[in-house]
Write a protein that holds these residues in place. Structure first.
Motif, PDB file in Angstrom:
ATOM      1  N   ASP A  51      32.062  24.007  67.614  1.00 46.58           N
ATOM      2  CA  ASP A  51      33.077  24.795  68.307  1.00 46.58           C
ATOM      3  C   ASP A  51      33.706  25.871  67.423  1.00 46.58           C
ATOM      4  O   ASP A  51      34.235  25.590  66.347  1.00 46.58           O
ATOM      5  CB  ASP A  51      34.156  23.822  68.783  1.00 46.58           C
ATOM      6  N   GLY A  52      33.682  27.117  67.911  1.00 42.85           N
ATOM      7  CA  GLY A  52      34.292  28.224  67.183  1.00 42.85           C
ATOM      8  C   GLY A  52      35.790  28.112  67.038  1.00 42.85           C
ATOM      9  O   GLY A  52      36.390  28.762  66.180  1.00 42.85           O
ATOM     10  N   GLY A  53      36.427  27.266  67.881  1.00 43.74           N
ATOM     11  CA  GLY A  53      37.862  27.062  67.770  1.00 43.74           C
ATOM     12  C   GLY A  53      38.266  26.347  66.503  1.00 43.74           C
ATOM     13  O   GLY A  53      39.448  26.349  66.143  1.00 43.74           O
ATOM     14  N   MET A  54      37.310  25.751  65.800  1.00 35.63           N
ATOM     15  CA  MET A  54      37.630  25.096  64.540  1.00 35.63           C
ATOM     16  C   MET A  54      37.949  26.116  63.450  1.00 35.63           C
ATOM     17  O   MET A  54      38.579  25.796  62.444  1.00 35.63           O
ATOM     18  CB  MET A  54      36.483  24.180  64.097  1.00 35.63           C
ATOM     19  N   TRP A  55      37.488  27.350  63.639  1.00 39.71           N
ATOM     20  CA  TRP A  55      37.874  28.445  62.736  1.00 39.71           C
ATOM     21  C   TRP A  55      39.167  29.083  63.223  1.00 39.71           C
ATOM     22  O   TRP A  55      40.123  29.249  62.475  1.00 39.71           O
ATOM     23  CB  TRP A  55      36.761  29.489  62.669  1.00 39.71           C
ATOM     24  N   SER A  56      39.193  29.440  64.488  1.00 40.19           N
ATOM     25  CA  SER A  56      40.377  30.033  65.113  1.00 40.19           C
ATOM     26  C   SER A  56      40.248  29.846  66.618  1.00 40.19           C
ATOM     27  O   SER A  56      39.159  30.003  67.171  1.00 40.19           O
ATOM     28  CB  SER A  56      40.488  31.520  64.784  1.00 40.19           C
ATOM     29  N   ALA A  57      41.352  29.530  67.266  1.00 42.09           N
ATOM     30  CA  ALA A  57      41.318  29.362  68.719  1.00 42.09           C
ATOM     31  C   ALA A  57      41.025  30.664  69.431  1.00 42.09           C
ATOM     32  O   ALA A  57      40.629  30.655  70.600  1.00 42.09           O
ATOM     33  CB  ALA A  57      42.643  28.787  69.214  1.00 42.09           C
ATOM     34  N   PHE A  74      21.142  35.125  82.206  1.00 43.68           N
ATOM     35  CA  PHE A  74      20.808  36.159  81.232  1.00 43.68           C
ATOM     36  C   PHE A  74      19.337  36.110  80.850  1.00 43.68           C
ATOM     37  O   PHE A  74      18.838  35.071  80.418  1.00 43.68           O
ATOM     38  CB  PHE A  74      21.652  35.999  79.960  1.00 43.68           C
ATOM     39  N   VAL A  75      18.681  37.254  80.996  1.00 48.62           N
ATOM     40  CA  VAL A  75      17.329  37.395  80.471  1.00 48.62           C
ATOM     41  C   VAL A  75      17.401  37.764  78.994  1.00 48.62           C
ATOM     42  O   VAL A  75      16.561  37.345  78.186  1.00 48.62           O
ATOM     43  CB  VAL A  75      16.554  38.476  81.263  1.00 48.62           C
ATOM     44  N   LYS A  76      18.414  38.544  78.628  1.00 48.50           N
ATOM     45  CA  LYS A  76      18.630  38.938  77.242  1.00 48.50           C
ATOM     46  C   LYS A  76      20.128  39.061  77.000  1.00 48.50           C
ATOM     47  O   LYS A  76      20.944  38.948  77.929  1.00 48.50           O
ATOM     48  CB  LYS A  76      17.947  40.278  76.952  1.00 48.50           C
ATOM     49  N   TRP A  77      20.503  39.316  75.768  1.00 53.68           N
ATOM     50  CA  TRP A  77      21.923  39.462  75.421  1.00 53.68           C
ATOM     51  C   TRP A  77      22.490  40.705  76.115  1.00 53.68           C
ATOM     52  O   TRP A  77      21.808  41.720  76.220  1.00 53.68           O
ATOM     53  CB  TRP A  77      22.073  39.611  73.910  1.00 53.68           C
ATOM     54  N   PRO A  78      23.743  40.652  76.602  1.00 54.04           N
ATOM     55  CA  PRO A  78      24.329  41.819  77.272  1.00 54.04           C
ATOM     56  C   PRO A  78      24.346  43.050  76.376  1.00 54.04           C
ATOM     57  O   PRO A  78      24.527  42.947  75.157  1.00 54.04           O
ATOM     58  CB  PRO A  78      25.767  41.357  77.580  1.00 54.04           C
ATOM     59  N   GLU A  79      24.155  44.211  76.976  1.00 56.18           N
ATOM     60  CA  GLU A  79      24.216  45.459  76.215  1.00 56.18           C
ATOM     61  C   GLU A  79      25.637  45.773  75.767  1.00 56.18           C
ATOM     62  O   GLU A  79      25.850  46.334  74.687  1.00 56.18           O
ATOM     63  CB  GLU A  79      23.644  46.605  77.050  1.00 56.18           C
ATOM     64  N   GLN A  80      26.631  45.440  76.606  1.00 59.89           N
ATOM     65  CA  GLN A  80      28.019  45.663  76.216  1.00 59.89           C
ATOM     66  C   GLN A  80      28.390  44.658  75.124  1.00 59.89           C
ATOM     67  O   GLN A  80      27.989  43.487  75.178  1.00 59.89           O
ATOM     68  CB  GLN A  80      28.939  45.466  77.423  1.00 59.89           C
ATOM     69  N   PRO A  81      29.159  45.091  74.099  1.00 66.23           N
ATOM     70  CA  PRO A  81      29.502  44.184  73.004  1.00 66.23           C
ATOM     71  C   PRO A  81      30.125  42.883  73.500  1.00 66.23           C
ATOM     72  O   PRO A  81      31.151  42.894  74.196  1.00 66.23           O
ATOM     73  CB  PRO A  81      30.490  45.005  72.173  1.00 66.23           C
ATOM     74  N   THR A  82      29.488  41.778  73.161  1.00 65.61           N
ATOM     75  CA  THR A  82      29.921  40.450  73.569  1.00 65.61           C
ATOM     76  C   THR A  82      29.751  39.536  72.364  1.00 65.61           C
ATOM     77  O   THR A  82      28.635  39.290  71.910  1.00 65.61           O
ATOM     78  CB  THR A  82      29.068  39.925  74.740  1.00 65.61           C
ATOM     79  N   TRP A  83      30.868  39.039  71.834  1.00 69.05           N
ATOM     80  CA  TRP A  83      30.851  38.274  70.592  1.00 69.05           C
ATOM     81  C   TRP A  83      31.287  36.841  70.878  1.00 69.05           C
ATOM     82  O   TRP A  83      32.413  36.593  71.322  1.00 69.05           O
ATOM     83  CB  TRP A  83      31.774  38.912  69.560  1.00 69.05           C
ATOM     84  N   ILE A  84      30.390  35.919  70.627  1.00 68.65           N
ATOM     85  CA  ILE A  84      30.640  34.509  70.874  1.00 68.65           C
ATOM     86  C   ILE A  84      30.773  33.793  69.530  1.00 68.65           C
ATOM     87  O   ILE A  84      29.877  33.874  68.690  1.00 68.65           O
ATOM     88  CB  ILE A  84      29.495  33.883  71.696  1.00 68.65           C
ATOM     89  N   CYS A  85      31.878  33.095  69.340  1.00 71.16           N
ATOM     90  CA  CYS A  85      32.208  32.533  68.030  1.00 71.16           C
ATOM     91  C   CYS A  85      31.901  31.041  67.946  1.00 71.16           C
ATOM     92  O   CYS A  85      32.231  30.270  68.849  1.00 71.16           O
ATOM     93  CB  CYS A  85      33.692  32.747  67.726  1.00 71.16           C
ATOM     94  N   ALA A  86      31.270  30.653  66.835  1.00 71.89           N
ATOM     95  CA  ALA A  86      30.991  29.252  66.535  1.00 71.89           C
ATOM     96  C   ALA A  86      31.170  29.057  65.034  1.00 71.89           C
ATOM     97  O   ALA A  86      31.465  30.012  64.296  1.00 71.89           O
ATOM     98  CB  ALA A  86      29.577  28.881  66.978  1.00 71.89           C
ATOM     99  N   VAL A  87      31.006  27.825  64.581  1.00 73.94           N
ATOM    100  CA  VAL A  87      31.102  27.506  63.154  1.00 73.94           C
ATOM    101  C   VAL A  87      29.814  26.827  62.726  1.00 73.94           C
ATOM    102  O   VAL A  87      29.357  25.881  63.371  1.00 73.94           O
ATOM    103  CB  VAL A  87      32.308  26.586  62.866  1.00 73.94           C
ATOM    104  N   ARG A  88      29.227  27.311  61.631  1.00 78.11           N
ATOM    105  CA  ARG A  88      28.054  26.654  61.049  1.00 78.11           C
ATOM    106  C   ARG A  88      28.551  25.443  60.277  1.00 78.11           C
ATOM    107  O   ARG A  88      29.278  25.571  59.293  1.00 78.11           O
ATOM    108  CB  ARG A  88      27.297  27.626  60.156  1.00 78.11           C
ATOM    109  N   LEU A  89      28.151  24.279  60.736  1.00 78.31           N
ATOM    110  CA  LEU A  89      28.801  23.049  60.291  1.00 78.31           C
ATOM    111  C   LEU A  89      28.597  22.744  58.810  1.00 78.31           C
ATOM    112  O   LEU A  89      29.543  22.330  58.118  1.00 78.31           O
ATOM    113  CB  LEU A  89      28.281  21.875  61.137  1.00 78.31           C
TER     114      LEU A  89
END
Length: 316
Positions: free
Chosen positions: A201-207, A144-159
């Motif tokens: 890991d975003g799975g700590m909020w929800s799998a 990736f040079v930049k974020w995809p134009e198509q909606p792509t949501w990657i989930c994490a948790v701010r510790l």
């Protein structure tokens, strides 16, 4: 199918979960006539974030299984993957310091425990991991040079405050940073620093984080759920471990359906759970899991379970 707005949710699940997603993505294309690269939105959590990245990079569905099996990929797949090497077993963890990773969050959890999910509490109380994420997903940066134009949501948790971060929707990061954060299993991988904050890991909020698509007015949503179970009443040990994941997923499915969007969930049945085994970080199971999951999708199409997205005739 071309004008239908279908969302794809790829859940957490470790290395075996990545293989499960491969079989789902390949099976949907082969047997349901739906190419997941056309998803209106892709939500990726932990293992699902790597599969989401490969989809948005343009990897053909059939090549997901080929990659898991170490088989040759298509010419298009080779173009997308470039010099990306084979999957590798994560390195051995060095001993971690025996102190909570987020001690500042503990007083708030004691005063208002109802505000914090069990996964958030675990992430705060476990010691910070010591394995750097760089080696595991550094290849993302090459795609990736930049974020995809198509909606792509990657989930994490701010510790440090336990807030869910949805990169690509509410927060900015490179795809490499977002995937690293989404995959940073507490107590094993070191938290990933983005914009001065530690993330895990975003799975700590929800799998699955399926609730994110509830208000989008999609025609259908497909959930690939490697950590869930299709048989909630089965007495096997692995099912007992999967039950909390299934319960949370059921709540999220109900919420999305109440919004008027059909949801189809693909989770492992008894045969597939046996293939997956009990260790989600087992790299040597990736080929049989991907193959068995693709066959599982074929049976779901035949049974009508995937009619919300099936295009054309079902396989005979």
């Amino acid at each position: 199918m071309a004008d239908r707005r279908i969302g794809l949710v790829l859940g957490a699940g470790g290395l075996t979960g990545t293989a499960f997603h491969a079989g789902v993505i390949a099976g949907l294309a082969r047997f349901a006539g739906w190419d997941a690269r056309t998803s209106e939105v892709v939500v990726g959590t932990s293992a699902g974030s790597t599969s989401a990245a490969l989809l948005r990079a343009g990897l053909p569905p059939a090549d997901f299984v080929a990659r898991m099996a170490g088989a040759p990929t298509s010419a298009e797949g080779r173009r997308v993957l470039g010099g990306l090497g084979p999957l590798r077993q994560p390195p051995r963890q060095e001993p971690a310091a025996h102190r909570p990773a987020a001690p500042g969050l503990i007083p708030s959890m004691i005063r208002r425990p109802w505000r914090y999910r069990a996964g958030i509490a675990a992430a705060a109380l476990l010691p910070a991991g010591t394995v750097a994420m760089d080696a595991g997903v550094s290849w993302i940066g090459d795609l990736f040079v930049k974020w995809p134009e198509q909606p792509t949501w990657i989930c994490a948790v701010r510790l440090d405050d336990g807030v869910r971060m949805v990169f690509g929707r509410d927060a900015k990061a490179s795809m490499r940073e977002a995937v690293m954060a989404s995959c940073a299993i507490p107590g094993y991988y070191a938290p990933v620093i983005i914009d001065g904050h530690r993330h895990v890991d975003g799975g700590m909020w929800s799998a699955h984080n399926l609730d994110l698509v509830a208000a989008l007015g999609l025609d259908a949503v497909v959930v690939s759920a490697p950590m869930s179970t299709a048989n909630s009443l089965a007495a096997e040990r692995s099912t007992l471990v999967r039950l909390p994941v299934r319960r949370q997923l059921d709540l999220e499915v109900a919420r999305v359906r109440r919004s008027g969007t059909p949801v189809v969930v693909i989770h492992p049945d008894g045969r597939l759970r046996n293939v997956m085994g009990a260790n989600p970080m087992s790299l040597d199971r990736r080929a049989p899991i991907a193959t068995a999951t693709q066959a599982h999708v074929r049976e779901l199409v035949r049974s009508g379970h995937l009619d919300a997205i099936v295009s054309g005739e079902r396989p005979g």
